[in-house]
Design a protein around this motif. Structure first.
Motif, PDB file in Angstrom:
ATOM      1  N   ILE A 164      33.956  75.074  20.256  1.00 28.98           N
ATOM      2  CA  ILE A 164      34.077  74.878  21.703  1.00 28.98           C
ATOM      3  C   ILE A 164      35.513  75.073  22.170  1.00 28.98           C
ATOM      4  O   ILE A 164      35.768  75.825  23.122  1.00 28.98           O
ATOM      5  CB  ILE A 164      33.562  73.477  22.097  1.00 28.98           C
ATOM      6  CG1 ILE A 164      32.074  73.357  21.801  1.00 28.98           C
ATOM      7  CG2 ILE A 164      33.840  73.209  23.576  1.00 28.98           C
ATOM      8  CD1 ILE A 164      31.503  71.958  22.016  1.00 28.98           C
ATOM      9  N   ALA A 196      36.853  78.046  24.632  1.00 29.89           N
ATOM     10  CA  ALA A 196      37.308  77.641  25.965  1.00 29.89           C
ATOM     11  C   ALA A 196      38.735  78.100  26.221  1.00 29.89           C
ATOM     12  O   ALA A 196      39.071  78.533  27.339  1.00 29.89           O
ATOM     13  CB  ALA A 196      37.194  76.126  26.103  1.00 29.89           C
ATOM     14  N   LEU A 239      34.984  70.346  30.792  1.00 24.06           N
ATOM     15  CA  LEU A 239      34.017  70.194  29.710  1.00 24.06           C
ATOM     16  C   LEU A 239      33.632  68.736  29.472  1.00 24.06           C
ATOM     17  O   LEU A 239      32.685  68.453  28.741  1.00 24.06           O
ATOM     18  CB  LEU A 239      34.593  70.775  28.419  1.00 24.06           C
ATOM     19  CG  LEU A 239      34.859  72.279  28.398  1.00 24.06           C
ATOM     20  CD1 LEU A 239      35.598  72.668  27.121  1.00 24.06           C
ATOM     21  CD2 LEU A 239      33.559  73.060  28.526  1.00 24.06           C
ATOM     22  N   TYR A 249      43.079  74.636  27.335  1.00 24.20           N
ATOM     23  CA  TYR A 249      41.861  73.915  27.001  1.00 24.20           C
ATOM     24  C   TYR A 249      41.401  73.114  28.223  1.00 24.20           C
ATOM     25  O   TYR A 249      42.054  72.132  28.602  1.00 24.20           O
ATOM     26  CB  TYR A 249      42.082  72.969  25.816  1.00 24.20           C
ATOM     27  CG  TYR A 249      40.844  72.156  25.516  1.00 24.20           C
ATOM     28  CD1 TYR A 249      39.704  72.768  25.013  1.00 24.20           C
ATOM     29  CD2 TYR A 249      40.808  70.783  25.784  1.00 24.20           C
ATOM     30  CE1 TYR A 249      38.554  72.031  24.779  1.00 24.20           C
ATOM     31  CE2 TYR A 249      39.662  70.044  25.552  1.00 24.20           C
ATOM     32  CZ  TYR A 249      38.538  70.677  25.052  1.00 24.20           C
ATOM     33  OH  TYR A 249      37.394  69.957  24.824  1.00 24.20           O
TER      34      TYR A 249
END
Length: 287
Positions: A162, A166, A178, A173
């Motif tokens: 992830i 991302a 998220l 990040y």
């Protein structure tokens, strides 16, 4: 330095410290009205802005402690995060410069380090001989197998899939979007992920870490909570066992011991817990 000063029950001063690479690092100082009893440096958790600690800093200043807060470089806006190349090691060097400036300006007053989460891991990488005491809050090592069960199952997916995806898409990040950790520069997130996948955490990049931790001799109080959604009792113990030369008092509380209040990983610094700051922090401040 540029100052933005206002008066209420204390004086707030904003200025900058110069890092070893010339970068200006903004800091905020909360001054007591009278003679300071001591100095407190609040070292933040990952993805946690200095503004989150303003109520805590104000409270300490009102009780006589000059209190300093700051942000890690490249974290004050999404634009900054996209442009930032810093990793966590760069933050370590920055905090070293902040502590040096704060201690130099202390005028002989004792300096207490209050490290929240990541802030509790940084002590070996600064001039800790300038600290009169250390307080860690919700600080443990980040190895995923020592995370709390609720996040342990997803942690490897965050670090290996992830987060890298991302960062490629967003240029940083986007943890807030998220709902996983918080916004961070890509370089810092990549290095932290590498640490969290290693059984000895930051020894992934710092094999010398055990020797550095063993050099810390400032008296220390560890404060942690059973309902912390990230740091398990094992994680907290593992980190503080590295501080093998420090005299450590370890305190861990359940919601039942705190009148039903839930702390989680961040809750201790909320204004609603000011009575706990008096009870659990103030006795350990040097001054």
């Amino acid at each position: 330095m540029n100052y933005d000063t206002r008066h209420n029950t204390r004086q707030i001063t904003r200025q900058a410290v110069t890092a070893d690479d010339g970068r200006a690092l903004p800091i905020t100082t909360f001054e007591p009205e009278g003679q300071a009893r001591g100095v407190v440096l609040v070292v933040p958790a990952m993805a946690t802005p200095s503004s989150y600690y303003a109520a805590f800093a104000t409270h300490l200043a009102e009780r006589g402690w000059r209190t300093v807060t700051f942000d890690y470089r490249g974290t004050m806006s999404r634009a900054e995060m996209k442009a930032e190349t810093a990793d966590v090691d760069r933050w370590f060097a920055d905090v070293r410069a902040v502590l040096e400036a704060v201690a130099d300006d202390a005028g002989g007053l004792p300096v207490t380090w209050v490290g929240h989460s990541l802030g509790g891991q940084m002590v070996p990488f600064v001039e800790h001989n300038r600290l009169a005491s250390v307080i860690t809050v919700s600080a443990g090592d980040g190895y995923w197998r020592r995370n709390q069960p609720g996040v342990r199952w997803i942690a490897p997916l965050i670090w290996t899939a992830i987060a890298p995806a991302a960062i490629r898409v967003a240029g940083y990040y986007p943890g807030d979007r998220l709902r996983m950790i918080g916004d961070l520069p890509g370089g810092a997130m990549r290095q932290w992920a590498r640490w969290c996948l290693h059984p000895e955490y930051l020894q992934a990049d710092h094999p010398e870490a055990p020797a550095l931790f063993a050099e810390v001799k400032a008296p220390m109080m560890s404060l942690s909570f059973t309902d912390d959604e990230l740091m398990s009792a094992e994680s907290v113990k593992h980190l503080h066992d590295w501080y093998s030369s420090a005299d450590i008092v370890r305190q861990r509380f359940s919601p039942e011991q705190l009148d039903g209040r839930r702390m989680g990983h961040h809750g201790f610094f909320r204004q609603a817990n000011a009575d706990l700051w008096d009870e659990l922090v103030e006795p350990w401040l040097a001054g």
